[in-house]
Scaffold this motif. Sequence first.
Motif, PDB file in Angstrom:
ATOM      1  N   ALA A 148       3.965  20.946  -0.964  1.00  0.00           N
ATOM      2  CA  ALA A 148       4.617  20.523  -0.148  1.00  0.00           C
ATOM      3  C   ALA A 148       4.473  18.923   0.370  1.00  0.00           C
ATOM      4  CB  ALA A 148       5.449  21.304   1.120  1.00  0.00           C
ATOM      5  N   SER A 149       2.999  19.001  -0.045  1.00  0.00           N
ATOM      6  CA  SER A 149       2.346  17.569   0.133  1.00  0.00           C
ATOM      7  C   SER A 149       2.589  16.179  -0.395  1.00  0.00           C
ATOM      8  CB  SER A 149       0.766  18.010   0.789  1.00  0.00           C
ATOM      9  OG  SER A 149       0.634  18.567  -0.142  1.00  0.00           O
ATOM     10  N   SER A 150       2.514  17.229  -1.495  1.00  0.00           N
ATOM     11  CA  SER A 150       3.473  16.635  -3.063  1.00  0.00           C
ATOM     12  C   SER A 150       4.603  15.401  -2.639  1.00  0.00           C
ATOM     13  CB  SER A 150       2.655  16.939  -4.040  1.00  0.00           C
ATOM     14  OG  SER A 150       1.323  17.646  -4.479  1.00  0.00           O
ATOM     15  N   MET A 151       5.183  16.490  -2.506  1.00  0.00           N
ATOM     16  CA  MET A 151       6.821  16.331  -2.615  1.00  0.00           C
ATOM     17  C   MET A 151       6.774  15.137  -1.385  1.00  0.00           C
ATOM     18  SD  MET A 151       9.947  15.601  -2.997  1.00  0.00           S
ATOM     19  CE  MET A 151      10.847  17.795  -4.512  1.00  0.00           C
ATOM     20  N   THR A 152       6.391  15.204   0.200  1.00  0.00           N
ATOM     21  CA  THR A 152       5.648  14.606   1.329  1.00  0.00           C
ATOM     22  C   THR A 152       5.950  13.437   0.836  1.00  0.00           C
ATOM     23  OG1 THR A 152       5.926  16.275   2.453  1.00  0.00           O
ATOM     24  CG2 THR A 152       5.825  14.344   3.642  1.00  0.00           C
ATOM     25  N   ARG A 153       4.311  13.228  -0.147  1.00  0.00           N
ATOM     26  CA  ARG A 153       4.451  11.725  -0.129  1.00  0.00           C
ATOM     27  C   ARG A 153       4.242  11.462  -0.736  1.00  0.00           C
ATOM     28  NH1 ARG A 153       2.364   7.758   0.564  1.00  0.00           N
ATOM     29  NH2 ARG A 153      -0.135   6.909  -0.252  1.00  0.00           N
ATOM     30  N   CYS A 154       5.443  11.366  -2.378  1.00  0.00           N
ATOM     31  CA  CYS A 154       6.703  10.779  -2.946  1.00  0.00           C
ATOM     32  C   CYS A 154       7.081   9.962  -2.127  1.00  0.00           C
ATOM     33  CB  CYS A 154       6.938  11.499  -4.189  1.00  0.00           C
ATOM     34  SG  CYS A 154       5.936  12.431  -5.004  1.00  0.00           S
ATOM     35  N   VAL A 155       7.963  10.557  -1.034  1.00  0.00           N
ATOM     36  CA  VAL A 155       8.597  10.170  -0.360  1.00  0.00           C
ATOM     37  C   VAL A 155       8.479   9.453   1.133  1.00  0.00           C
ATOM     38  CG1 VAL A 155      11.274  10.391   1.198  1.00  0.00           C
ATOM     39  CG2 VAL A 155      10.454  12.118  -0.629  1.00  0.00           C
ATOM     40  N   VAL A 156       7.192   9.394   1.463  1.00  0.00           N
ATOM     41  CA  VAL A 156       7.092   8.553   1.713  1.00  0.00           C
ATOM     42  C   VAL A 156       6.477   7.198   1.333  1.00  0.00           C
ATOM     43  CG1 VAL A 156       5.021   8.089   3.415  1.00  0.00           C
ATOM     44  CG2 VAL A 156       5.692  10.093   4.057  1.00  0.00           C
ATOM     45  N   ALA A 157       6.030   7.273   0.483  1.00  0.00           N
ATOM     46  CA  ALA A 157       5.516   6.546  -0.553  1.00  0.00           C
ATOM     47  C   ALA A 157       6.957   5.297  -0.287  1.00  0.00           C
ATOM     48  CB  ALA A 157       5.084   6.437  -1.665  1.00  0.00           C
TER      49      ALA A 157
END
Length: 336
Positions: A221-230
């Motif tokens: 989940a952290s990777s998905m969130t990181r992508c969208v944040v970027a």
Amino acid sequence: MTRSRRLPVADSDILAIRRASRIVGTRIAAVCAAVVAVVILAVFVYILSEISPSELFERVPDTDNLQVSAVKLLRAAMILGVALILLAGVMSWLVTRRAVQPLGEVLRIQRAFVADASHELRTPLAVLDARLQILQRALPSGDPSTAVVAELRSDAKDLIHIVNELLESAEIGGAAMQDTGIVDVLAAVDVAVQSMALIAVKKHITIALDAPDPGSARMPASSMTRCVVALLDNAVRFAPSGSVITVHVAVTKKTVSVTVRDHGPGIQGIDPARVFDRFAHSGAPVDGGGNARTGFGIGLSLVREIAVRYGGSVDVVDSSAAGTEIGLTFPRAKQI
């Protein structure tokens, strides 16, 4: 209940090297195939020129001429030609793959250097930020240096952010893949939207989430969130004040996609296909969109690293004077 499984390790640099080797190998094989085809054609022309039309399809046209059927001879030449073409393709692929191995080693060394340098820079930058914070608090109210110290703290935070992205990019590309579960894409995207909304409000920008259907993907989940944040960070940087950034989540039978749409000036000064390259930079924003920091830097490169790692992709869907839309797509995972 979910069941995790080990995913194959994927790296955008390795995939780029493999793609380049396939392209070079294919071109070499095509040239070799063309040469073989010319040789076969020359053999055909020579054989046909030596046989009269009436003797062409006879089993043994003339005992003093040929002892085999011309058709069989031509068929054998075709089989031999195809075998040579296939052999040329395989040899070209092997030679090209061996030739690009040093490039892969250089990229590995580069990634290791970036990781080591980032580790070394994190501590002094953290100390610098802490000392600036102490200085900022110690300044009396109305001190003319307050604004300068605040700008120094902002610059220090920017440096820390850049170093963290460098380190994360190096670690994502070099670390071994671990077992992972299934993430609720909508929940992960919503976390990113809520986080970036706090930053967007300072520029009077609204982030709207459009997610009619739930979906899931096999990744942290952290990777998905990181992508969208970027992606949102990039959109906020270039979107004009008072505009709306739209985040749309679409689910199909096989994929889950997240698109981020802004109404900035579009990608300028660089080919849109290159914005995901590490350290790529765009042109200066116009018409009130964006700020002085116009580089795409490492953020979008990090998104591609994560996307490729988990079997997905990221692309510029549209870029014009009306804005930019970037799409992130992952294979859809089924809940078990």
